[in-house]
Design a protein around this motif. Structure first.
Motif, short mmCIF file in Angstrom:
data_model
loop_
_atom_site.label_atom_id
_atom_site.label_comp_id
_atom_site.label_asym_id
_atom_site.label_seq_id
_atom_site.Cartn_x
_atom_site.Cartn_y
_atom_site.Cartn_z
N ARG A 1 62.88 11.05 69.05
CA ARG A 1 63.65 11.20 70.29
C ARG A 1 65.12 11.42 70.01
NH1 ARG A 1 59.42 7.97 70.81
NH2 ARG A 1 58.04 8.22 72.60
N TYR B 1 65.79 17.46 69.58
CA TYR B 1 65.61 18.20 70.83
C TYR B 1 66.42 19.50 70.79
CZ TYR B 1 63.21 14.26 73.03
OH TYR B 1 62.32 13.27 73.34
N ARG B 2 67.62 19.41 70.26
CA ARG B 2 68.45 20.62 70.13
C ARG B 2 67.76 21.65 69.26
NH1 ARG B 2 74.14 18.80 67.86
NH2 ARG B 2 74.42 21.07 67.87
N LEU C 1 76.40 17.98 74.38
CA LEU C 1 76.06 17.48 75.71
C LEU C 1 77.15 17.80 76.74
CD1 LEU C 1 74.57 13.95 74.87
CD2 LEU C 1 73.35 15.88 75.90
N ALA D 1 72.33 9.18 74.76
CA ALA D 1 72.76 10.25 75.66
C ALA D 1 72.95 9.71 77.07
CB ALA D 1 71.73 11.38 75.66
N LEU E 1 67.85 9.51 72.99
CA LEU E 1 67.99 9.73 74.42
C LEU E 1 68.71 8.58 75.11
CD1 LEU E 1 64.52 11.26 75.36
CD2 LEU E 1 66.71 12.46 75.11
N ASP F 1 68.29 19.88 80.04
CA ASP F 1 66.99 19.27 79.76
C ASP F 1 67.14 17.79 79.41
OD1 ASP F 1 65.60 21.69 80.08
OD2 ASP F 1 65.93 22.25 77.97
N ILE F 2 68.15 17.47 78.62
CA ILE F 2 68.38 16.07 78.24
C ILE F 2 68.69 15.24 79.48
CG2 ILE F 2 69.81 14.50 76.88
CD1 ILE F 2 67.98 16.27 75.18
N ILE G 1 68.57 13.27 69.61
CA ILE G 1 69.14 14.41 70.32
C ILE G 1 69.11 15.66 69.45
CG2 ILE G 1 71.24 15.28 71.41
CD1 ILE G 1 71.93 12.35 72.07
N ASP H 1 76.59 16.04 68.52
CA ASP H 1 75.66 15.83 69.63
C ASP H 1 76.39 15.64 70.95
OD1 ASP H 1 73.43 16.06 68.02
OD2 ASP H 1 73.16 13.91 67.74
#
Length: 280
Positions: free
Chosen positions: A258, A263-264, A61, A19, A16, A272-273, A260, A57
């Motif tokens: 954590r 989460y995907r 994004l 990101a 994160l 959400d990110i 990315i 990733d």
């Protein structure tokens, strides 16, 4: 035109914090150019599969960037040329100390214990008096003789901060002797170091604003010193907040939970990110 960049190392999954930094750099470009650079000088830890994951990733994004992507592993001649220049000026010396040697020297009574700066443990200067004649040594760690380098600088080190508490910054170069020491500019089996590579690559890519985490803020005076020594432009610096876990510890690549990519896989969206890192 403003030029920003995101420069990850392909040594693990983006989390994160990455990101947040990438999205911040893209936003700071503000209609200019957002660049991607792969910092893969650590050839033992850098892996092609992690580099592929970085591209996946970031595209997920919603980021894009000009091709081809700059990769530091393809830039060794540029780093070597800078080292040659500093060596010819008598500003580098070979260092044969390992971490244990440095720790033992730093713990001697006259040193008073180890101190730390942006290059890690501040080097006590054990190898500083080594002979420096002849051609630039190959595959040896090389340190900048900071005191000699400062003699080449006329006036204070100056740059502009655009992150928290924005405005001009100024520092006397002599203060780096106690806060930085003699930094490593070429590591064994790398041919360079982060500090040297980042200033050379920012200049080569025409970066006008270097966006990066607050944890790198204390390295800025050293980077400005290197830019002055090598005749490189000094970009603005935008140091942003760090993304931390529930205990307050900043995220690192060991924080796979954590990542990315995870989460995907769990069904998160790019929106959400953005919410997770406080961008919406």
């Amino acid at each position: 035109m403003r030029v920003t960049r995101f420069a990850p190392s392909p040594t693990g999954p983006l989390h994160l914090g990455h990101a947040f930094s990438a999205l911040t750099a893209q936003a700071r470009a503000d209609g200019g150019r957002f660049l991607l650079r792969i910092e893969d000088i650590d050839r033992q830890r850098s892996k092609p599969e992690w580099e592929r994951r970085i591209y996946d990733d970031l595209r997920w994004l919603g980021l894009d960037w000009p091709e081809p992507v700059m990769r530091q592993s393809e830039r060794l001649p540029a780093y070597r040329a800078a080292l040659d220049r500093l060596w010819a000026a008598g500003l580098l010396y070979p260092c044969h100390c390992n971490r244990r040697d440095i720790l033992e020297a730093a713990n001697s009574p006259q040193e008073g214990g180890p101190r730390f700066g942006p290059d890690g443990m501040i080097y006590p200067g054990t190898c500083r008096g080594r002979a420096r004649g002849g051609p630039l040594p190959a595959d040896l760690p090389l340190r900048l003789d900071l005191a000699k380098a400062i003699e080449q600088i006329d006036g204070p080190l100056r740059w502009n901060e655009t992150g928290e508490a924005p405005g001009p910054r100024e520092i006397a170069p002599e203060t780096l002797i106690d806060s930085v020491g003699d930094p490593v500019l070429a590591r064994r089996e790398m041919g360079t170091s982060y500090h040297l590579a980042v200033v050379i690559d920012d200049a080569a890519q025409g970066v006008t604003e270097a966006v990066r985490g607050r944890d790198l803020q204390e390295a800025t005076p050293l980077h400005v010193l290197l830019q002055r020594l090598l005749g490189l432009p000094v970009p603005d610096y935008h140091h942003h907040r760090l993304i931390r876990d529930e205990t307050g510890r900043r995220l690192a690549k060991r924080d796979d939970a954590r990542a990315i990519g995870l989460y995907r896989a769990d069904g998160a969206t790019p929106a959400d990110i953005r919410r997770m890192v406080g961008l919406t």
